[in-house]
Write a protein that holds these residues in place. Sequence first.
Motif, mmCIF file in Angstrom:
data_model
loop_
_atom_site.group_PDB
_atom_site.id
_atom_site.type_symbol
_atom_site.label_atom_id
_atom_site.label_comp_id
_atom_site.label_asym_id
_atom_site.label_seq_id
_atom_site.Cartn_x
_atom_site.Cartn_y
_atom_site.Cartn_z
ATOM 1 N N LYS A 1 0.836 -1.196 0.000
ATOM 2 C CA LYS A 1 0.000 0.000 0.000
ATOM 3 C C LYS A 1 0.872 1.248 0.000
ATOM 4 C CE LYS A 1 -3.890 -2.136 2.438
ATOM 5 N NZ LYS A 1 -4.822 -2.054 3.600
ATOM 6 N N PRO A 2 0.406 2.335 -0.617
ATOM 7 C CA PRO A 2 1.211 3.562 -0.626
ATOM 8 C C PRO A 2 1.341 4.134 0.779
ATOM 9 C CG PRO A 2 -0.974 3.994 -1.516
ATOM 10 C CD PRO A 2 -0.872 2.509 -1.329
ATOM 11 N N ASN A 3 2.359 4.956 0.977
ATOM 12 C CA ASN A 3 2.601 5.600 2.275
ATOM 13 C C ASN A 3 1.378 6.428 2.677
ATOM 14 O OD1 ASN A 3 3.512 7.607 4.263
ATOM 15 N ND2 ASN A 3 5.530 6.737 3.881
ATOM 16 N N ARG A 4 0.853 6.161 3.888
ATOM 17 C CA ARG A 4 -0.382 6.831 4.312
ATOM 18 C C ARG A 4 -0.187 8.338 4.484
ATOM 19 N NH1 ARG A 4 -0.426 7.517 9.918
ATOM 20 N NH2 ARG A 4 1.295 6.509 11.035
ATOM 21 N N HIS A 5 1.052 8.770 4.802
ATOM 22 C CA HIS A 5 1.300 10.203 4.926
ATOM 23 C C HIS A 5 1.208 10.885 3.559
ATOM 24 C CE1 HIS A 5 2.413 9.773 9.103
ATOM 25 N NE2 HIS A 5 3.277 8.812 8.783
ATOM 26 N N TYR A 6 1.708 10.212 2.508
ATOM 27 C CA TYR A 6 1.588 10.763 1.164
ATOM 28 C C TYR A 6 0.128 10.792 0.718
ATOM 29 C CZ TYR A 6 6.663 10.183 0.758
ATOM 30 O OH TYR A 6 8.010 10.262 0.942
#
Length: 502
Positions: free
Chosen positions: A184-189
């Motif tokens: 999964k992509p970085n949640r902050h991004y």
Amino acid sequence: MSFVDTLRQWDNAVTCVDRQDLTEALRIFLAIQEPNSKIYFDIGCLHLLNNDLDAAEKAFDCSIGKDEHLAVAFFQRGMTFYRKQRYEESLADFQHAFKALRGNQLIDYKALGLRYKLFACEVLLNVALCEAHLGKWEKAHENLVKALDYKIDTKLNIIDRALDSALKQKLFKPVEFPSKVLFKPNRHYVAELEKKDYLGKAKVVASVVPQDAFSGFAPLQPQVEESPTYPKEREVLRALEGQPHTVLYEFVPETSDELAVVPGNIVFVLQKGADNWASVVFNERRGLVPYNYLERLEISLASKQNAGQGRSQPPSKEPPTRPERKPGLTPSGKASGDTQQKDEQSTNNLCIVKVCFTFNFAVSVPPGCTYAILVEKISKKLNLPSTSITLSLTSEATEESIITPSTEMEGVWRRATGLRITLWCNTKEQTDGNPKSETLHFVALHSYESSSPEDLNFHQGETVTFLSRVNQEWLEGECNGKTGIFPASFVEELPVDGRTMK
């Protein structure tokens, strides 16, 4: 495709997988123009779920091509070859995955966005299984024994069962990667993908136009063809009553009608007296402040034109001397006519008595007054009966320093300097059988943080002792050993024997 677009599509595809919509998720993944190794890995996992082994093999090839050290990609491609019964190629990929572990028991991919731990003992188990399919039972047994060195308690059972099967030369089940677990992509991004309004909507704070609610950009206004022959008068924008001034020095009040201020505060002067004291407004409170502690603040449309003319010098480090108070100026700013003359006659030559109690306060009495007048003033301030109050000339109450009704007050008043004297006060409970006068207490309904030095801090639920009423909206009290003023609406009175403050 930009990084932001790739990140947005990646997040949308993972969301579709969470909704069990695998077809839409695969369509979104395949639409990404320049996938990275993690996205290729996700595509290969979805192909495996659809049993499209050839497409899964190509996706894992691209993932390994983007990152040659991604052990979990070797592991998944090895499972793809195993399901295609290409055991030699599967064995090579499992061996590459074990090599990428670099002697560690496991790799936790949580930091990279994949909730999965790749264990070395599980990789060796799959290596042994491929060798068993190739008829190399001795090497399979050696790898399973080697897996015992990397085992952890939760994985011990599957290795023991595999060893038992290998000794009997029976095949055992492989360790497979869990389905629907993707990078999964970085949640902050992802959080930064949402549009944010950092400036907000503009609103009118002050305007010379009555009821002005316009907050946009106005068009160009028509220009005056000929300039006026005389300069325009300076237009001062007044937000509050009085003339604005800046406080240059800290001022600590000594009487109840004076106001505490610190450098940088903006006060509005209502009236300036001849004795160099000014009646000012600060934070909706009125009081007296030395005028030489202030500097006039000009708020005008012509301020830019006068910006380079006559700049004032910075204040010195030491504040000016405190001016002598003269009667006639009150915090309310009303001192004129007969009322002013009466006040001058009544307040002239009053002596200021500073009383040191659990907190300090001051009362004004005529010089040379009797003991009864003095103790009555103090008892009203403390809301205690005069019989429970003991006054002393020193901090330690001794027989020589205690003031009693039989004490000669002339000797007491001779200690005053400049119509000022300091006394110490102690209280005692009544024992004459009369009911004791109780001090009023309040309970804080809300927490209150001070905005100026004279305010009192307290938290919700704390008890505040009532000292005096400043006005209808503000009270003076004591809490946690500190005294100050606070809004009356923040507290609720605790009744004492049915008695409440009116």
